[in-house]
Design a protein around this motif. Structure first.
Motif, PDB file in Angstrom:
ATOM      1  N   LEU A  31      -3.043  38.426 -22.601  1.00 13.05           N
ATOM      2  CA  LEU A  31      -2.447  37.103 -22.814  1.00 13.05           C
ATOM      3  C   LEU A  31      -3.534  36.030 -22.861  1.00 13.05           C
ATOM      4  CD1 LEU A  31       0.559  37.341 -20.330  1.00 13.05           C
ATOM      5  CD2 LEU A  31       0.625  37.583 -22.809  1.00 13.05           C
ATOM      6  N   PRO A  32      -3.265  34.875 -23.486  1.00 13.33           N
ATOM      7  CA  PRO A  32      -4.252  33.797 -23.573  1.00 13.33           C
ATOM      8  C   PRO A  32      -4.760  33.301 -22.221  1.00 13.33           C
ATOM      9  CG  PRO A  32      -2.414  33.353 -25.037  1.00 13.33           C
ATOM     10  CD  PRO A  32      -2.040  34.551 -24.214  1.00 13.33           C
ATOM     11  N   VAL A  33      -3.981  33.464 -21.171  1.00 10.18           N
ATOM     12  CA  VAL A  33      -4.378  32.987 -19.848  1.00 10.18           C
ATOM     13  C   VAL A  33      -5.396  33.933 -19.191  1.00 10.18           C
ATOM     14  CG1 VAL A  33      -2.543  34.103 -18.504  1.00 10.18           C
ATOM     15  CG2 VAL A  33      -3.429  31.897 -17.768  1.00 10.18           C
ATOM     16  N   LYS A  34      -5.633  35.085 -19.795  1.00 10.79           N
ATOM     17  CA  LYS A  34      -6.582  36.060 -19.243  1.00 10.79           C
ATOM     18  C   LYS A  34      -7.939  35.406 -19.009  1.00 10.79           C
ATOM     19  CE  LYS A  34      -8.792  40.450 -20.275  1.00 10.79           C
ATOM     20  NZ  LYS A  34      -8.890  41.531 -21.250  1.00 10.79           N
ATOM     21  N   GLY A  35      -8.466  35.574 -17.804  1.00 14.50           N
ATOM     22  CA  GLY A  35      -9.748  34.972 -17.448  1.00 14.50           C
ATOM     23  C   GLY A  35      -9.654  33.524 -17.035  1.00 14.50           C
ATOM     24  N   ARG A  36      -8.444  32.970 -17.067  1.00 14.59           N
ATOM     25  CA  ARG A  36      -8.264  31.558 -16.714  1.00 14.59           C
ATOM     26  C   ARG A  36      -7.149  31.396 -15.679  1.00 14.59           C
ATOM     27  NH1 ARG A  36      -9.042  27.820 -21.920  1.00 14.59           N
ATOM     28  NH2 ARG A  36      -9.180  26.318 -20.266  1.00 14.59           N
ATOM     29  N   VAL A  37      -7.084  32.355 -14.759  1.00 12.37           N
ATOM     30  CA  VAL A  37      -6.169  32.268 -13.617  1.00 12.37           C
ATOM     31  C   VAL A  37      -7.021  31.844 -12.427  1.00 12.37           C
ATOM     32  CG1 VAL A  37      -4.597  33.508 -12.095  1.00 12.37           C
ATOM     33  CG2 VAL A  37      -4.653  34.059 -14.535  1.00 12.37           C
ATOM     34  N   TYR A  38      -6.762  30.651 -11.925  1.00 10.89           N
ATOM     35  CA  TYR A  38      -7.547  30.088 -10.831  1.00 10.89           C
ATOM     36  C   TYR A  38      -6.703  30.015  -9.565  1.00 10.89           C
ATOM     37  CZ  TYR A  38     -10.695  28.527 -14.516  1.00 10.89           C
ATOM     38  OH  TYR A  38     -11.543  28.477 -15.580  1.00 10.89           O
ATOM     39  N   MET A  39      -7.341  30.297  -8.436  1.00 13.75           N
ATOM     40  CA  MET A  39      -6.661  30.180  -7.151  1.00 13.75           C
ATOM     41  C   MET A  39      -7.495  29.274  -6.249  1.00 13.75           C
ATOM     42  SD  MET A  39      -5.121  33.023  -4.562  1.00 13.75           S
ATOM     43  CE  MET A  39      -6.553  34.025  -4.643  1.00 13.75           C
ATOM     44  N   VAL A  40      -6.842  28.257  -5.714  1.00 18.85           N
ATOM     45  CA  VAL A  40      -7.501  27.356  -4.777  1.00 18.85           C
ATOM     46  C   VAL A  40      -7.710  28.120  -3.468  1.00 18.85           C
ATOM     47  CG1 VAL A  40      -7.352  25.173  -3.538  1.00 18.85           C
ATOM     48  CG2 VAL A  40      -6.448  25.346  -5.869  1.00 18.85           C
ATOM     49  N   ASP A  41      -8.954  28.169  -3.019  1.00 24.85           N
ATOM     50  CA  ASP A  41      -9.318  28.917  -1.817  1.00 24.85           C
ATOM     51  C   ASP A  41      -8.673  28.316  -0.574  1.00 24.85           C
ATOM     52  OD1 ASP A  41     -10.708  30.802  -0.235  1.00 24.85           O
ATOM     53  OD2 ASP A  41     -12.288  29.328   0.170  1.00 24.85           O
ATOM     54  N   CYS A  42      -7.960  29.141   0.169  1.00 18.81           N
ATOM     55  CA  CYS A  42      -7.321  28.766   1.429  1.00 18.81           C
ATOM     56  C   CYS A  42      -7.457  29.937   2.398  1.00 18.81           C
ATOM     57  CB  CYS A  42      -5.838  28.460   1.219  1.00 18.81           C
ATOM     58  SG  CYS A  42      -5.534  27.049   0.143  1.00 18.81           S
TER      59      CYS A  42
END
Length: 70
Positions: A31-42
């Motif tokens: 999918l286009p989102v591949k490589g662009r999934v970000y998670m805010v570190d907590c």
């Protein structure tokens, strides 16, 4: 289905399960989102991260890395 319908090419969240699931699906279906999934570190999302999830310190940092914030 929602990600496909919206044609997302960028995603940021702090929920481990959501980011992992999306990264896994994006990788498997290219999918286009591949490589662009970000998670805010907590503290609560540091264990069990999928390799396709990029960890950032803030939403602004994710936007900057994706080239969406100058």
């Amino acid at each position: 289905p929602i990600v496909r319908a919206m044609k997302l090419n960028f995603f940021v969240d702090d929920k481990l399960e959501t980011c992992n699931d999306l990264a896994r699906v994006a990788e498997g279906e290219d999918l286009p989102v591949k490589g662009r999934v970000y998670m805010v570190d907590c503290p609560y999302n540091r264990e069990g991260r999928h390799d396709g999830v990029r960890v950032v310190g803030s939403v602004k940092e994710a936007l900057q890395e994706a080239g969406l914030w100058r």
